[in-house]
Design a protein around this motif. Sequence first.
Motif, PDB file in Angstrom:
ATOM      1  N   LYS A 297      -5.000  21.491 -20.771  1.00  0.00           N
ATOM      2  CA  LYS A 297      -5.866  20.310 -20.755  1.00  0.00           C
ATOM      3  C   LYS A 297      -6.268  20.041 -19.313  1.00  0.00           C
ATOM      4  O   LYS A 297      -5.450  20.124 -18.395  1.00  0.00           O
ATOM      5  N   PHE A 298      -7.536  19.750 -19.114  1.00  0.00           N
ATOM      6  CA  PHE A 298      -7.985  19.511 -17.740  1.00  0.00           C
ATOM      7  C   PHE A 298      -9.207  18.599 -17.728  1.00  0.00           C
ATOM      8  O   PHE A 298      -9.806  18.314 -18.752  1.00  0.00           O
ATOM      9  N   ARG A 299      -9.502  18.166 -16.527  1.00  0.00           N
ATOM     10  CA  ARG A 299     -10.639  17.268 -16.326  1.00  0.00           C
ATOM     11  C   ARG A 299     -11.567  17.829 -15.267  1.00  0.00           C
ATOM     12  O   ARG A 299     -11.116  18.507 -14.342  1.00  0.00           O
ATOM     13  N   LEU A 300     -12.806  17.458 -15.383  1.00  0.00           N
ATOM     14  CA  LEU A 300     -13.756  17.739 -14.311  1.00  0.00           C
ATOM     15  C   LEU A 300     -13.640  16.628 -13.270  1.00  0.00           C
ATOM     16  O   LEU A 300     -13.592  15.451 -13.623  1.00  0.00           O
ATOM     17  N   VAL A 301     -13.543  17.004 -12.021  1.00  0.00           N
ATOM     18  CA  VAL A 301     -13.538  15.989 -10.976  1.00  0.00           C
ATOM     19  C   VAL A 301     -14.754  16.218 -10.086  1.00  0.00           C
ATOM     20  O   VAL A 301     -14.877  17.230  -9.401  1.00  0.00           O
ATOM     21  N   LEU A 302     -15.676  15.304 -10.187  1.00  0.00           N
ATOM     22  CA  LEU A 302     -16.826  15.339  -9.281  1.00  0.00           C
ATOM     23  C   LEU A 302     -16.645  14.158  -8.353  1.00  0.00           C
ATOM     24  O   LEU A 302     -16.654  13.023  -8.796  1.00  0.00           O
ATOM     25  N   PRO A 303     -16.491  14.428  -7.092  1.00  0.00           N
ATOM     26  CA  PRO A 303     -16.216  13.341  -6.158  1.00  0.00           C
ATOM     27  C   PRO A 303     -17.257  12.240  -6.287  1.00  0.00           C
ATOM     28  O   PRO A 303     -18.444  12.529  -6.399  1.00  0.00           O
ATOM     29  N   GLY A 304     -16.803  11.019  -6.290  1.00  0.00           N
ATOM     30  CA  GLY A 304     -17.733   9.910  -6.319  1.00  0.00           C
ATOM     31  C   GLY A 304     -18.213   9.551  -7.704  1.00  0.00           C
ATOM     32  O   GLY A 304     -18.960   8.606  -7.877  1.00  0.00           O
ATOM     33  N   MET A 305     -17.805  10.305  -8.716  1.00  0.00           N
ATOM     34  CA  MET A 305     -18.219   9.971 -10.069  1.00  0.00           C
ATOM     35  C   MET A 305     -16.985   9.858 -10.961  1.00  0.00           C
ATOM     36  O   MET A 305     -16.744  10.722 -11.803  1.00  0.00           O
ATOM     37  N   PRO A 306     -16.203   8.816 -10.718  1.00  0.00           N
ATOM     38  CA  PRO A 306     -14.925   8.700 -11.429  1.00  0.00           C
ATOM     39  C   PRO A 306     -15.091   8.715 -12.943  1.00  0.00           C
ATOM     40  O   PRO A 306     -14.232   9.234 -13.654  1.00  0.00           O
ATOM     41  N   ASP A 307     -16.209   8.197 -13.440  1.00  0.00           N
ATOM     42  CA  ASP A 307     -16.403   8.177 -14.883  1.00  0.00           C
ATOM     43  C   ASP A 307     -16.364   9.573 -15.499  1.00  0.00           C
ATOM     44  O   ASP A 307     -15.892   9.766 -16.606  1.00  0.00           O
ATOM     45  N   LEU A 308     -16.879  10.519 -14.728  1.00  0.00           N
ATOM     46  CA  LEU A 308     -16.939  11.873 -15.256  1.00  0.00           C
ATOM     47  C   LEU A 308     -15.554  12.479 -15.378  1.00  0.00           C
ATOM     48  O   LEU A 308     -15.359  13.488 -16.024  1.00  0.00           O
ATOM     49  N   SER A 309     -14.604  11.897 -14.685  1.00  0.00           N
ATOM     50  CA  SER A 309     -13.263  12.460 -14.686  1.00  0.00           C
ATOM     51  C   SER A 309     -12.424  11.939 -15.842  1.00  0.00           C
ATOM     52  O   SER A 309     -11.287  12.348 -16.003  1.00  0.00           O
ATOM     53  N   LYS A 310     -12.959  11.064 -16.613  1.00  0.00           N
ATOM     54  CA  LYS A 310     -12.163  10.508 -17.711  1.00  0.00           C
ATOM     55  C   LYS A 310     -11.966  11.493 -18.861  1.00  0.00           C
ATOM     56  O   LYS A 310     -10.864  11.680 -19.323  1.00  0.00           O
ATOM     57  N   PRO A 311     -13.034  12.113 -19.354  1.00  0.00           N
ATOM     58  CA  PRO A 311     -12.837  12.941 -20.533  1.00  0.00           C
ATOM     59  C   PRO A 311     -11.963  14.150 -20.234  1.00  0.00           C
ATOM     60  O   PRO A 311     -12.026  14.731 -19.143  1.00  0.00           O
ATOM     61  N   ILE A 312     -11.153  14.496 -21.196  1.00  0.00           N
ATOM     62  CA  ILE A 312     -10.237  15.619 -21.039  1.00  0.00           C
ATOM     63  C   ILE A 312     -10.741  16.786 -21.878  1.00  0.00           C
ATOM     64  O   ILE A 312     -11.122  16.603 -23.032  1.00  0.00           O
ATOM     65  N   VAL A 313     -10.785  17.958 -21.243  1.00  0.00           N
ATOM     66  CA  VAL A 313     -11.186  19.155 -21.979  1.00  0.00           C
ATOM     67  C   VAL A 313      -9.927  19.804 -22.539  1.00  0.00           C
ATOM     68  O   VAL A 313      -8.955  20.028 -21.816  1.00  0.00           O
ATOM     69  N   ASN A 314      -9.939  20.044 -23.839  1.00  0.00           N
ATOM     70  CA  ASN A 314      -8.885  20.824 -24.471  1.00  0.00           C
ATOM     71  C   ASN A 314      -9.615  21.859 -25.301  1.00  0.00           C
ATOM     72  O   ASN A 314     -10.013  21.611 -26.446  1.00  0.00           O
ATOM     73  N   ILE A 315      -9.841  23.030 -24.696  1.00  0.00           N
ATOM     74  CA  ILE A 315     -10.832  23.965 -25.241  1.00  0.00           C
ATOM     75  C   ILE A 315     -10.581  24.278 -26.716  1.00  0.00           C
ATOM     76  O   ILE A 315     -11.474  24.176 -27.550  1.00  0.00           O
ATOM     77  N   GLU A 316      -9.320  24.631 -27.001  1.00  0.00           N
ATOM     78  CA  GLU A 316      -9.021  25.064 -28.368  1.00  0.00           C
ATOM     79  C   GLU A 316      -9.331  23.958 -29.367  1.00  0.00           C
ATOM     80  O   GLU A 316      -9.921  24.186 -30.420  1.00  0.00           O
ATOM     81  N   GLU A 317      -8.935  22.755 -28.979  1.00  0.00           N
ATOM     82  CA  GLU A 317      -9.139  21.638 -29.878  1.00  0.00           C
ATOM     83  C   GLU A 317     -10.637  21.325 -30.009  1.00  0.00           C
ATOM     84  O   GLU A 317     -11.163  21.150 -31.099  1.00  0.00           O
TER      85      GLU A 317
END
Length: 925
Positions: A297-317
């Motif tokens: 499970k992981f998140r995208l972190v784009l500096p300065g865009m904290p909202d984008l870091s909320k969703p969690i990617v769980n590829i299989e799921e």
Amino acid sequence: MEATRLRLLSTAFSLILLLDATTAQMPGFVSLDCGGTGNFTDELGLEWTPDDRLIDGKITNISVANETRKQYQTLRYFPADDRKYCYTLEVISRTRYLVRATFLYGNFDNNNVYPKFDISLGATHWATIVISDANTIELQELIFLALDPTISVCLSNATTGQPFISTLELRQFNGSIYLTQYESQFYLSISARINFGADSEAPVRYPDDPFDRIWESDSLRKANYLVDVAVGTEKVSTKIPIDVSSGERPPQKVMQTAVVGRNGSLTYRLNLDGFPGFGWAFTYFAEIEDVGNKSRKFRLVLPGMPDLSKPIVNIEENALGKYRLYEPGYYNISLPFVLSFRFGRTSDSSLGPLLNAMEINKYLKKNDGSVDGSVIASVVSLYSSTDWALEGGDPCLPVPWSWVQCNSDPQPRITKIELSGKNLTGNIPTNLTMLSGLVELWLDGNSLTGQIPDFSGCVDLEIIHLENNQLTGELPSYMAELPNLRELYVQNNKLSGTVPTGLLNNNLVFNYTGNINLYKGGNRGNRNKIIIGSSVGAGVLLVAIIASCLLMHKARKNYSKQGQLEHPMPAQRLVSSLGDAAKDAAHCFTFSEIEDATNKFERKVGSGGFGVVYYGKLIDGKEIAVKVLTSNSYQGKREFSNEVTLLSRIHHRNLVQFLGFCQEEGKSILVYEFMHSGTLKEHLYGPRTYERSISWIKRLEIAEDAAKGIEYLHTGCVPAVIHRDLKTSNILLDKNMHAKVSDFGLSKLAVDGTSHVSSIVRGTVGYLDPEYYISQQLTDKSDVYSFGVILLELISGQEAISNESFGVNCRNIVQWAKLHIENGNIQGIIDLSLGEYDIQSMWKIAEKALMCVQPHGSMRPSMSEVIKEIQDAISIERGAKAAREGNSNSDEISRNSMHSSLNMDLAASENYLSIDESITQPTAR
Ligand SMILES: *[C@@H]1O[C@H](CO)[C@@H](O)[C@H](O)[C@H]1NC(C)=O
Ligand SMILES: *[C@@H]1O[C@H](CO)[C@@H](O)[C@H](O)[C@H]1NC(C)=O
Ligand SMILES: *[C@@H]1O[C@H](CO)[C@@H](O)[C@H](O)[C@H]1NC(C)=O
Ligand SMILES: *[C@@H]1O[C@H](CO)[C@@H](O)[C@H](O)[C@H]1NC(C)=O
Ligand SMILES: *[C@@H]1O[C@H](CO)[C@@H](O)[C@H](O)[C@H]1NC(C)=O
Ligand SMILES: *[C@@H]1O[C@H](CO)[C@@H](O)[C@H](O)[C@H]1NC(C)=O
Ligand SMILES: *[C@@H]1O[C@H](CO)[C@@H](O)[C@H](O)[C@H]1NC(C)=O
């Protein structure tokens, strides 16, 4: 109207290329080998056809080392004039396509200037093609929805060299992966399409990708493209088929490889061409590792865009299983030019992130083109075998057709049609009357027949030329009502009936002779006596008009002359010529004044190849720097006069002020204002650095000051002045750390009218333009080279030449910095004593510095371009600094500085879709 459509030319040639796309290997594939001579199939299985039906331009063969593909052995090039040269391709309306144009220069013209020109799709400026290397293929791609049965790709506006093209490709999509809600107003311009974990540097394309998109290998790291890879990044791959569903999702081969962040993170930095701006960005994931029951499970972190870091990617799921595609993304996201992103493992995940592919496209605003586009298209379609009718593209944009003029509205209108002597036959096309912005109509000297159509809707018409045709019928009465009509020529036709009386007024230049059956109102006996209009009055009027035109012309000439004089010509006019008059313009100090001021040359503050500098103070308290020239630095009095003349007419806030001179007792002395804070060199390397290193923002400001001083020398002085010895020890700082350029000891006037002067090479090792050194031809670009070296010193805090700093076989800051910067490793050269700085502003300067030290002067930017870049970097750095000081607790990633820069860029965007709509759910495509 039934336009009798006559083919006028027996040797009808076609400029247009209507290619039947269905004969290619894939429906909707067109692969044009520009300059080619025959059909062939390449090793990928793509079928290439030559563009040999294009009559414009010339073709040539080129040869580039290690480039064996046939389509890159030829190209077509066009004149560098103010026309556009278009390829017209058939497409299917309401269908989406990828269009790709490539350019391999191969030094086809043996010119030492690389070409720079524009490419447009229809009326839309697509890109500026800047060739910077003879052996590298430039590539542009655009995705668009076809709305018409043809598209035009045009080359125009060569600012250097000649426009040329190597290949033009069209690939038809059949699905809707690239459908966006902005499609009617924007094209998608491809910025990045990356295949992560690729097993070689070769891209994946046709036939693996049935749409022949080019998926670039992530192992092909170009200069500062796809760099800053996290430690622990590993490639993984599988042979198991991946369920990518159908449509235009990435091909299986791309999805079968990926990178995994074994240490919990994947990081990359990308330079996105065309950004900052709004874009379409998607990532593609498929679980291809045998993970057992471990979680990923992981998140995208784009500096300065904290909202984008909320969703969690769980590829299989998310993908509902292994070996299946999951493709979260953003239809509209604001991205910076330098994009640093990270995928980070969540705290409860046992495996690090995985990434298979990504695609980033920029929205390119469409230009709707001339409002008259479709009307004029219906007109030119009547003459489809003539060259003027086949120029292609929009009638007005980016530049008008050769026989058309347009106004400058955002959606331009046609104001002038000039088809004199083009062998036109048949009726005057009625649709011309729909060009409501028409001011001038020239159809004279053709074989046009039939009646004059109703132009009463073209109320702006001022000039109509219909003479020397075969027109019949009456002169329509509406002509007398055209409110702006000034000139009407219908002589030598077959018009009949009576001339509307309204046309016989004194304000109209009107010629209707040579129409046997055309009579002046009710007076049949008086025909054909009239040469112009009907009365002497009109003749007088004409003379008056001509005279007044001449007068106006003259007046305008005078006016522009005056305008020129008003142009800033710095103090030059004060100094009439060399010699005594010149000296009068500069203050002449007596030797005893100088002795008193310097207390008999007591305090030496500097020295150089041209003399020793002493501190002094005038009686009025003004502090001065007194430069006593060594006797051999001037061969004679005349040279000294030259120098004084030059100096006395140069005034700029970023140039050290010249106060006067003294030539007595066998000494030549120059007096300048005193600069309290010494030289830039001392601040970068001298003892002063231990006090306090100058911050990045201060360095940028110093660079801006100095650049402005140099720009003034190059462009503000007439004739231009080339400094010839720019270096950090010639950049002086005042009390407030504002910089001024000093030491014009080596300056030479640039010879007016030519771009260089030849003279004995002088300058300082490390700063010396290699081209100048070889050719001894001095241009202002030699100063640009030296300034590039100074920029590199500001970034690195390293001296221009050093035996120790740059490693083996390299003594020179240019080679050393170039190597690092081109490998994307800018961190490797940044001055360690710099505090916080913004990486994006650093990149801007680094890239500009490299441009400045290009081997050929013609490839280097002008000082004004350099200034603009420095100012951009300053505003980025200021914004980042404010952000750093504003929010110090948002340390998502370690490089704080990088964070804040993106923060600023992205803060401006409110337009991206919210998380819930896009990233949390697989997008509904
Ligand atoms: C080349 O290919 C085009 C279309 O693919 C075809 O129309 C043309 O006849 C071919 N020319 C030759 C010389 O084979
Ligand atoms: C390009 O090369 C081909 C074959 O190699 C030759 O037939 C042709 O004449 C050359 N064209 C030009 C313009 O030199
Ligand atoms: C061409 O390829 C050869 C062998 O792969 C390589 O040694 C050479 O450096 C290449 N030349 C260029 C100009 O890329
Ligand atoms: C031509 O190119 C120059 C430099 O790239 C640009 O400033 C100018 O706007 C262009 N002109 C047109 C008509 O597009
Ligand atoms: C004139 O233009 C209209 C629409 O622009 C078009 O429908 C019509 O066919 C044109 N007429 C001719 C004769 O081309
Ligand atoms: C017009 O036609 C004549 C005869 O066919 C030809 O000689 C001439 O070049 C043509 N002029 C233009 C401008 O096409
Ligand atoms: C009017 O047209 C005729 C025929 O072309 C020409 O000879 C005459 O000079 C023209 N008159 C004027 C005033 O231009």
